[in-house]
Design a protein around this motif. Structure first.
Motif, PDB file in Angstrom:
ATOM      1  N   THR A  57      -2.755   2.217   5.140  1.00 22.01           N
ATOM      2  CA  THR A  57      -1.464   1.857   5.729  1.00 22.01           C
ATOM      3  C   THR A  57      -1.446   2.156   7.226  1.00 22.01           C
ATOM      4  N   ALA A  63       0.555   3.988  -3.009  1.00 21.68           N
ATOM      5  CA  ALA A  63       0.277   5.393  -2.714  1.00 21.68           C
ATOM      6  C   ALA A  63       1.215   6.347  -3.431  1.00 21.68           C
ATOM      7  N   TRP A  67      -2.743   5.822   1.853  1.00 22.90           N
ATOM      8  CA  TRP A  67      -1.965   6.087   3.065  1.00 22.90           C
ATOM      9  C   TRP A  67      -2.787   5.822   4.313  1.00 22.90           C
ATOM     10  N   HIS A 123       0.821  -1.206   0.000  1.00 22.03           N
ATOM     11  CA  HIS A 123       0.000   0.000   0.000  1.00 22.03           C
ATOM     12  C   HIS A 123       0.854   1.255   0.000  1.00 22.03           C
ATOM     13  N   VAL A 124       2.029   1.176   0.594  1.00 22.06           N
ATOM     14  CA  VAL A 124       2.956   2.301   0.501  1.00 22.06           C
ATOM     15  C   VAL A 124       3.373   2.515  -0.943  1.00 22.06           C
ATOM     16  N   ARG A 159      -4.704   8.873  -3.456  1.00 24.34           N
ATOM     17  CA  ARG A 159      -3.467   8.410  -2.823  1.00 24.34           C
ATOM     18  C   ARG A 159      -3.543   8.538  -1.298  1.00 24.34           C
TER      19      ARG A 159
END
Length: 400
Positions: free
Chosen positions: A164, A86, A161, A82-83, A157
């Motif tokens: 996350t 993003a 985050w 997921h980082v 995006r």
């Protein structure tokens, strides 16, 4: 239910938010990355394909580890992708992150389902399953609308985050709440577990689950453009509509869990019939805001009530596969999650408009009812020829 089940639901909440939040972000992603809305909608299918492949594969791989170690490993991978998602500016890379994230999600959910059942009483698989899936419905109620709102305020995006950040406490919760033992002494051989797929009852349940979940995701993926272009609501209504669907799903899982262990046939046949009619009513009435809002709630409740009952029935149907049964159920339901958005996007792409995915959903549920009816009749005939054959019990359990 053991408190550890509720903590597992925290992690399922984070992953469910990631899986479902694209329903409110599809138009934004399409504009930002220069792709069509159906192409952006295919991100949901990409995630589902990863779940289909990953569920049995990751569940088999996780047999080598303790349940706590497997759950933490899958969560770590999920957080990392997921980082990457993003920060990427490439649609192709975003697709890859969705597939890898889905593999991790599939492994986690497969192990979590088995862990939940192991922590519960032997005859409470339905309640344990619904407790765990409460994290999914909570994601629909809170996580998905919040993701859509974050996306509208700060871009899609920012929603990645947010997932996350939500995943971090889930890691701590799993580390503190899930027993570290592997239970290897209780596990049959892998080949023996795979033989559980020969069960006609299991195969039927998995097929019905794929069809019902396909219907759910077909419409859910395109709810945002449906309510803004057909219903005529402003963009600010999108989080509200998603929250309504999620609130319905939360109610559906709770009610379904109460009856899944005692009256599964009534939930599946009665709920499935009303679910089919509801999709048709939504397709016809999507131009009326009040009717649309009410039906979104009802369809969320019915979809998840029937769907969670089918998951628990799959676990009951695979007693010889205690470690892979969760993988079987997860894979089947995500076959539907991949097929539904693809069928809905295809219908939109051919010029049939944003009502068309709802009609596809009605058709998929109708197909599941026909399949269940035919299986019930076949099971009844088998019972007349040979009383006590497993096929007769299968028909009764799914259509009673």
């Amino acid at each position: 239910m053991p408190f550890a089940l509720f903590l597992l639901g925290v992690a399922v909440f984070a992953q469910g938010t990631s899986e479902f939040m694209l329903s409110g972000l599809v138009p934004d992603i399409a504009r930002d990355l220069g792709v069509s809305v159906p192409a952006a909608g295919a991100l949901t299918s990409a995630f589902a394909v990863g779940m289909v492949v990953g569920a049995p594969l990751m569940a088999a791989l996780a047999r080598r580890w303790s349940r706590r170690g497997a759950l933490l490993g899958f969560l770590g991978v999920f957080l990392a992708v997921h980082v990457v998602g993003a920060v990427t500016g490439s649609f192709a890379v975003l697709v890859v992150t969705r597939v890898v994230g889905a593999l991790a999600n599939a492994g986690f959910l497969a192990v979590a389902l088995v862990t939940a059942v192991a922590l519960a009483e032997p005859e409470a698989k339905g309640r344990a399953t619904s407790t765990l899936l409460g994290g999914v419905t909570l994601a629909c109620v809170v996580g998905v609308p919040a993701g859509a709102l974050i996306g509208q305020l700060w871009g899609w995006r920012a929603a990645f985050w947010a997932v996350t950040l939500v995943s971090l406490p889930a890691v701590a919760a799993v580390a503190r709440s899930v027993p570290g033992g592997s239970g290897d002494s209780e596990r049959p051989a892998l080949r023996g577990e795979l033989r559980a797929l020969r069960s006609s009852r299991l195969r039927l349940t998995l097929l019905l689950g794929a069809l019902v979940n396909g219907a759910t995701f077909c419409t859910f993926t395109y709810l945002a453009p449906l309510v803004t272009t057909v219903t005529g609501l402003a963009d600010g209504w999108v989080p509200v509509v998603l929250a309504l669907f999620g609130a319905g799903s939360f109610v559906g899982v709770g009610v379904g869990g109460r009856f899944a262990d005692r009256r599964p046939g009534a939930v599946l046949v009665g709920g499935g019939g009303v679910l089919c009619l509801g999709w048709g009513a939504l397709a016809l009435g999507a131009g009326t805001p009040a009717l649309t809002l009410g039906l979104v709630f009802v369809q969320g409740a019915l979809s998840f009530g029937v769907g969670s009952t089918l998951i628990s029935q799959a676990l009951y149907a695979a007693p010889g596969a205690p470690t892979l049964s969760g993988g079987f159920a997860t894979a089947a339901f995500n076959v539907g999650a991949a097929l539904g958005p693809w069928l809905g996007g295809t219908a939109i792409g051919t010029g049939l408009g944003y009502r068309s995915p709802v009609w596809v959903s009605a058709g998929l549920v109708a197909m599941s009812l026909v399949v269940a009816g035919m299986a019930g009749m076949a099971g009844g005939r088998a019972g007349l020829r040979n009383r006590g054959v497993d096929g007769s019990r299968t028909g009764a359990s799914l259509s009673a």
